[in-house]
Structure formats: C-alpha cells, structure tokens
Scaffold this motif. Sequence first.
Motif, PDB file in Angstrom:
ATOM      1  N   ALA A  76       0.727  -1.223  -0.024  1.00 32.90           N
ATOM      2  CA  ALA A  76      -0.533   0.480   0.220  1.00 32.90           C
ATOM      3  C   ALA A  76       0.673   0.981  -0.192  1.00 32.90           C
ATOM      4  O   ALA A  76       2.139   1.086   0.754  1.00 32.90           O
ATOM      5  CB  ALA A  76      -1.042   0.194   1.268  1.00 32.90           C
ATOM      6  N   ASP A  77       0.371   2.817  -0.378  1.00 33.17           N
ATOM      7  CA  ASP A  77       0.913   3.444  -0.184  1.00 33.17           C
ATOM      8  C   ASP A  77       1.150   3.507   1.175  1.00 33.17           C
ATOM      9  O   ASP A  77      -0.165   4.390   1.417  1.00 33.17           O
ATOM     10  CB  ASP A  77       0.222   4.851  -1.509  1.00 33.17           C
ATOM     11  N   VAL A  78       1.945   3.608   1.652  1.00 34.50           N
ATOM     12  CA  VAL A  78       1.799   4.536   3.375  1.00 34.50           C
ATOM     13  C   VAL A  78       1.320   5.896   3.796  1.00 34.50           C
ATOM     14  O   VAL A  78       0.838   5.698   4.366  1.00 34.50           O
ATOM     15  CB  VAL A  78       2.825   4.095   3.940  1.00 34.50           C
ATOM     16  N   ARG A  79       1.901   6.968   3.050  1.00 33.25           N
ATOM     17  CA  ARG A  79       0.995   8.102   2.937  1.00 33.25           C
ATOM     18  C   ARG A  79      -0.305   8.493   2.694  1.00 33.25           C
ATOM     19  O   ARG A  79      -1.097   8.847   4.029  1.00 33.25           O
ATOM     20  CB  ARG A  79       1.466   9.034   1.981  1.00 33.25           C
ATOM     21  N   GLU A  80      -0.496   7.362   1.799  1.00 30.64           N
ATOM     22  CA  GLU A  80      -2.569   7.030   2.344  1.00 30.64           C
ATOM     23  C   GLU A  80      -3.374   6.364   3.341  1.00 30.64           C
ATOM     24  O   GLU A  80      -3.719   6.306   4.017  1.00 30.64           O
ATOM     25  CB  GLU A  80      -3.121   6.497   1.004  1.00 30.64           C
ATOM     26  N   LEU A  81      -2.352   5.602   3.695  1.00 28.30           N
ATOM     27  CA  LEU A  81      -3.226   5.148   4.831  1.00 28.30           C
ATOM     28  C   LEU A  81      -2.621   5.387   6.193  1.00 28.30           C
ATOM     29  O   LEU A  81      -3.261   4.850   6.974  1.00 28.30           O
ATOM     30  CB  LEU A  81      -1.704   3.098   5.369  1.00 28.30           C
ATOM     31  N   ARG A  82      -1.731   6.249   6.067  1.00 26.77           N
ATOM     32  CA  ARG A  82      -1.610   7.158   7.098  1.00 26.77           C
ATOM     33  C   ARG A  82      -2.776   7.593   8.009  1.00 26.77           C
ATOM     34  O   ARG A  82      -3.247   8.098   9.428  1.00 26.77           O
ATOM     35  CB  ARG A  82      -0.044   7.730   7.072  1.00 26.77           C
ATOM     36  N   ALA A  83      -3.310   8.514   7.054  1.00 28.49           N
ATOM     37  CA  ALA A  83      -4.190   8.942   6.782  1.00 28.49           C
ATOM     38  C   ALA A  83      -5.389   8.967   7.356  1.00 28.49           C
ATOM     39  O   ALA A  83      -6.803   9.331   6.712  1.00 28.49           O
ATOM     40  CB  ALA A  83      -4.267  10.727   5.545  1.00 28.49           C
ATOM     41  N   THR A  84      -5.707   7.578   6.852  1.00 24.46           N
ATOM     42  CA  THR A  84      -7.392   6.787   6.833  1.00 24.46           C
ATOM     43  C   THR A  84      -6.995   6.462   7.803  1.00 24.46           C
ATOM     44  O   THR A  84      -6.533   5.447   8.823  1.00 24.46           O
ATOM     45  CB  THR A  84      -7.011   5.635   5.361  1.00 24.46           C
ATOM     46  N   SER A  85      -8.957   7.020   8.235  1.00 25.00           N
ATOM     47  CA  SER A  85      -9.434   6.772   9.787  1.00 25.00           C
ATOM     48  C   SER A  85     -10.547   4.673   9.134  1.00 25.00           C
ATOM     49  O   SER A  85     -10.542   5.131   7.970  1.00 25.00           O
ATOM     50  CB  SER A  85     -10.307   7.812  10.100  1.00 25.00           C
ATOM     51  N   PRO A  86     -10.601   4.803  10.326  1.00 22.99           N
ATOM     52  CA  PRO A  86     -11.877   3.488  10.513  1.00 22.99           C
ATOM     53  C   PRO A  86     -13.082   3.443   9.192  1.00 22.99           C
ATOM     54  O   PRO A  86     -13.129   2.733   8.385  1.00 22.99           O
ATOM     55  CB  PRO A  86     -12.190   3.221  11.796  1.00 22.99           C
ATOM     56  N   ALA A  87     -13.557   5.005   9.445  1.00 19.58           N
ATOM     57  CA  ALA A  87     -14.858   5.502   8.758  1.00 19.58           C
ATOM     58  C   ALA A  87     -14.430   5.317   7.612  1.00 19.58           C
ATOM     59  O   ALA A  87     -14.817   4.805   6.174  1.00 19.58           O
ATOM     60  CB  ALA A  87     -15.521   6.466   9.318  1.00 19.58           C
ATOM     61  N   GLY A 139       5.788 -11.382   0.765  1.00 19.49           N
ATOM     62  CA  GLY A 139       5.120 -11.756   1.918  1.00 19.49           C
ATOM     63  C   GLY A 139       4.268 -10.570   2.695  1.00 19.49           C
ATOM     64  O   GLY A 139       3.583 -10.329   1.407  1.00 19.49           O
ATOM     65  N   GLN A 140       3.690 -10.913   3.946  1.00 22.95           N
ATOM     66  CA  GLN A 140       3.221  -9.574   4.518  1.00 22.95           C
ATOM     67  C   GLN A 140       3.485  -8.900   5.535  1.00 22.95           C
ATOM     68  O   GLN A 140       3.205  -9.541   7.195  1.00 22.95           O
ATOM     69  CB  GLN A 140       1.745 -10.618   4.671  1.00 22.95           C
ATOM     70  N   PRO A 141       4.501  -8.070   5.657  1.00 20.08           N
ATOM     71  CA  PRO A 141       5.188  -7.557   6.878  1.00 20.08           C
ATOM     72  C   PRO A 141       4.438  -6.080   7.128  1.00 20.08           C
ATOM     73  O   PRO A 141       5.066  -5.660   8.138  1.00 20.08           O
ATOM     74  CB  PRO A 141       6.252  -7.338   5.757  1.00 20.08           C
ATOM     75  N   GLU A 142       2.597  -6.219   7.051  1.00 20.67           N
ATOM     76  CA  GLU A 142       2.021  -5.115   8.010  1.00 20.67           C
ATOM     77  C   GLU A 142       2.282  -5.217   9.318  1.00 20.67           C
ATOM     78  O   GLU A 142       3.045  -4.019  10.045  1.00 20.67           O
ATOM     79  CB  GLU A 142       0.702  -5.422   7.763  1.00 20.67           C
ATOM     80  N   ILE A 143       2.762  -6.199   9.659  1.00 20.23           N
ATOM     81  CA  ILE A 143       2.852  -6.444  11.407  1.00 20.23           C
ATOM     82  C   ILE A 143       3.746  -5.158  11.898  1.00 20.23           C
ATOM     83  O   ILE A 143       4.024  -4.986  12.550  1.00 20.23           O
ATOM     84  CB  ILE A 143       2.776  -7.686  12.221  1.00 20.23           C
ATOM     85  N   ARG A 144       4.962  -5.123  11.138  1.00 22.05           N
ATOM     86  CA  ARG A 144       5.988  -3.949  11.144  1.00 22.05           C
ATOM     87  C   ARG A 144       5.665  -2.717  11.729  1.00 22.05           C
ATOM     88  O   ARG A 144       6.501  -1.633  12.219  1.00 22.05           O
ATOM     89  CB  ARG A 144       7.445  -3.951   9.749  1.00 22.05           C
ATOM     90  N   LEU A 145       4.771  -2.581  10.864  1.00 24.97           N
ATOM     91  CA  LEU A 145       3.338  -0.822  10.736  1.00 24.97           C
ATOM     92  C   LEU A 145       2.845  -1.175  11.987  1.00 24.97           C
ATOM     93  O   LEU A 145       2.083   0.078  12.094  1.00 24.97           O
ATOM     94  CB  LEU A 145       2.955  -0.697   9.063  1.00 24.97           C
ATOM     95  N   GLY A 146       2.176  -2.216  12.909  1.00 25.69           N
ATOM     96  CA  GLY A 146       1.052  -2.223  13.991  1.00 25.69           C
ATOM     97  C   GLY A 146       0.256  -2.302  12.681  1.00 25.69           C
ATOM     98  O   GLY A 146      -1.066  -1.616  14.008  1.00 25.69           O
ATOM     99  N   ILE A 147       0.235  -2.958  12.087  1.00 22.06           N
ATOM    100  CA  ILE A 147      -1.650  -3.043  11.366  1.00 22.06           C
ATOM    101  C   ILE A 147      -1.644  -4.574  10.962  1.00 22.06           C
ATOM    102  O   ILE A 147      -0.490  -5.317  11.040  1.00 22.06           O
ATOM    103  CB  ILE A 147      -1.792  -2.558  10.339  1.00 22.06           C
ATOM    104  N   LEU A 148      -3.000  -5.278   9.888  1.00 19.49           N
ATOM    105  CA  LEU A 148      -2.062  -6.172   9.686  1.00 19.49           C
ATOM    106  C   LEU A 148      -3.397  -6.548   8.362  1.00 19.49           C
ATOM    107  O   LEU A 148      -2.833  -5.225   7.885  1.00 19.49           O
ATOM    108  CB  LEU A 148      -3.339  -7.008  10.418  1.00 19.49           C
ATOM    109  N   PRO A 149      -2.640  -7.686   7.262  1.00 21.06           N
ATOM    110  CA  PRO A 149      -2.949  -7.753   6.222  1.00 21.06           C
ATOM    111  C   PRO A 149      -5.080  -7.645   6.232  1.00 21.06           C
ATOM    112  O   PRO A 149      -5.508  -8.206   6.486  1.00 21.06           O
ATOM    113  CB  PRO A 149      -2.991  -8.595   5.833  1.00 21.06           C
ATOM    114  N   GLY A 150      -5.035  -6.533   5.270  1.00 27.50           N
ATOM    115  CA  GLY A 150      -6.677  -6.001   5.185  1.00 27.50           C
ATOM    116  C   GLY A 150      -7.322  -6.701   3.974  1.00 27.50           C
ATOM    117  O   GLY A 150      -7.940  -6.438   3.828  1.00 27.50           O
ATOM    118  N   ALA A 151      -6.150  -7.116   2.716  1.00 30.31           N
ATOM    119  CA  ALA A 151      -7.294  -7.485   1.746  1.00 30.31           C
ATOM    120  C   ALA A 151      -7.071  -9.286   1.367  1.00 30.31           C
ATOM    121  O   ALA A 151      -6.794  -9.033  -0.427  1.00 30.31           O
ATOM    122  CB  ALA A 151      -5.980  -6.423   0.225  1.00 30.31           C
ATOM    123  N   GLY A 152      -7.310 -10.049   2.143  1.00 35.65           N
ATOM    124  CA  GLY A 152      -6.835 -11.173   2.054  1.00 35.65           C
ATOM    125  C   GLY A 152      -5.648 -12.208   2.600  1.00 35.65           C
ATOM    126  O   GLY A 152      -5.361 -13.315   2.268  1.00 35.65           O
ATOM    127  N   GLY A 153      -4.357 -10.904   3.367  1.00 34.09           N
ATOM    128  CA  GLY A 153      -3.629 -11.925   3.304  1.00 34.09           C
ATOM    129  C   GLY A 153      -3.704 -12.593   4.293  1.00 34.09           C
ATOM    130  O   GLY A 153      -2.971 -13.669   4.492  1.00 34.09           O
TER     131      GLY A 153
END
Length: 268
Positions: A76-87, A139-153
């Motif tokens: 993912a583009d982390v700049r977009e992800l950083r600014a994304t709220s749950p809603a 791989g699925q290294p999302e956990i390094r960013l404090g998140i988890l795979p959210g598109a089926g990982g």
Amino acid sequence: MPEHAASARDDPTAPPVRYEVREHVAVITISRPAARNALSTQVLRGLSSGLDQAEADRDVRAVVLTGGARIFASGADVRELRATSPADYVQSERLAAWLRFARFPKPSVAAVAGYVLGGGCELAMTCDFVVAADNAVLGQPEIRLGILPGAGGTQRWARVAGRFRAAELVLSGRTIGAWTAQTIGLVSHVVPAECVVEAGIAMARSVAVHSPIAARLAKAALRASEELPLTGGLDHERALLATLLSTEDHVEGIDAFLEKRPARFSGR
C-alpha cells in the motif's frame, strides 16, 4: 508490504496502470516504478478499470496482472494509509477495488517479480495462477507497521499454505523467496526474471484456447470450494456442469474431439 511511500519522482502525467490485449489475453501492468509500484488509490482504480475493460471485451478470455520484470508491488501507499481513519476505510474506493479483484470472473494470472509484499502479495493471491520470477520476494510484513493484512492476506495465506505457515509469515512479518513460495503452494512456476511477463502470458494463453464459458464456470466452481462445505460444493459443481451442457461450446468440444481436429470455441 506498505513499506514505500509515494515518490515525487513519479511522472504525474503517466498512467500508473497500462492495459493492452495480446491474442485473447489482456495484460494489465502496474507502472509506478519510482514508488516501487505502491498500490495507491489511483493504482487500484486503474487496476479495477482494467478488469472492467477485460470483462466487457468478449475477445479477452484471460488476464495477466504484472508489474514487469523488476517489481510487482511493494504494498500500500503508506502516506495514504497513514491518513486513513476507520470510517474512511470502511467506505473507501480502495475497499471497493479489492472486492472487484476478488470477484473478477475470467481466469487470471499474476506474473510477479521483485517485491511482492503486503497488498502486492494479496493482489497476486486474488488471481488463479501465480508465475514468479526467481528474484521475487513475497510476504505480509504489515505487522511491522502496527497493522495487519486487510485485503485477504490472513485468509488466503491460511488456505494456500495452512494456518501455521500463515501465522509464521503474518505474525513475524518475514518474507520468503519464489522457490519457497512454490514449495508451499502459492506459486505455480518460477522462471528467470526477464521471462516472467511472457511466462504469465503463456500461462494465460493455455487457458484462453479453451471454451471461455467453460473456463469462467470452472473458475467459479474452484472459488466456491473456498466458501462451501463439500456437499454444497459438489451440488454447485453439478449445477454448473448442467449449464455447460446447454452450450454450443460443449457440442463443438465433443465434435472436435471425435473428429480429431482443434475445437473452435465461440463462448456460446
């Protein structure tokens, strides 16, 4: 993986996704090299649009998703992800695009090289085949960013490799090479990096020579096996076969076999 932010070096006038058709095969290429093909909303929109175009084109019988011989997608583009709220996430265009990828009805091949991380790996797993370059790192290294795979990982890795191997990858964030990915069942073939796109197209063409309606329904039956218990899956399989027995392609296929000639499938 969401490791790489968008880069100002990307040409803002260049399309981030390219689309072409080669002999019944649509080739959809992520082309955002300065950002290591990070999956921005714009890229996901382009991929979704490409799949829409491929689905609507009767001449297209299979699709190849690729990023070329050097990189597939770094996540993912982390700049977009950083600014994304749950809603924002629940209502986002990104989520709609991922649902589109998973529901694409025609056979698809991921031809992957270099980084195949996070969302890139999840994108590959929405396809029916994965052809990997020998330089691929998955791989699925999302956990390094404090998140988890959210598109089926978490879900598709567990179905492909088993829960324990999936846990090792998702919870540790470690990556694997193409040969290991083939051993555990994610990758169909490993080829030299310079050959990966053509190998993906060859795989797609091996499907495109057959009846397009039979290929779509066979894909639907295979996908249903991930959702249905065995009895329900067998019922679904038989219903799809009954549908095919009403088609011109099934008559043509059997006649061609009996007459010892190549079949000429029309998709009807």
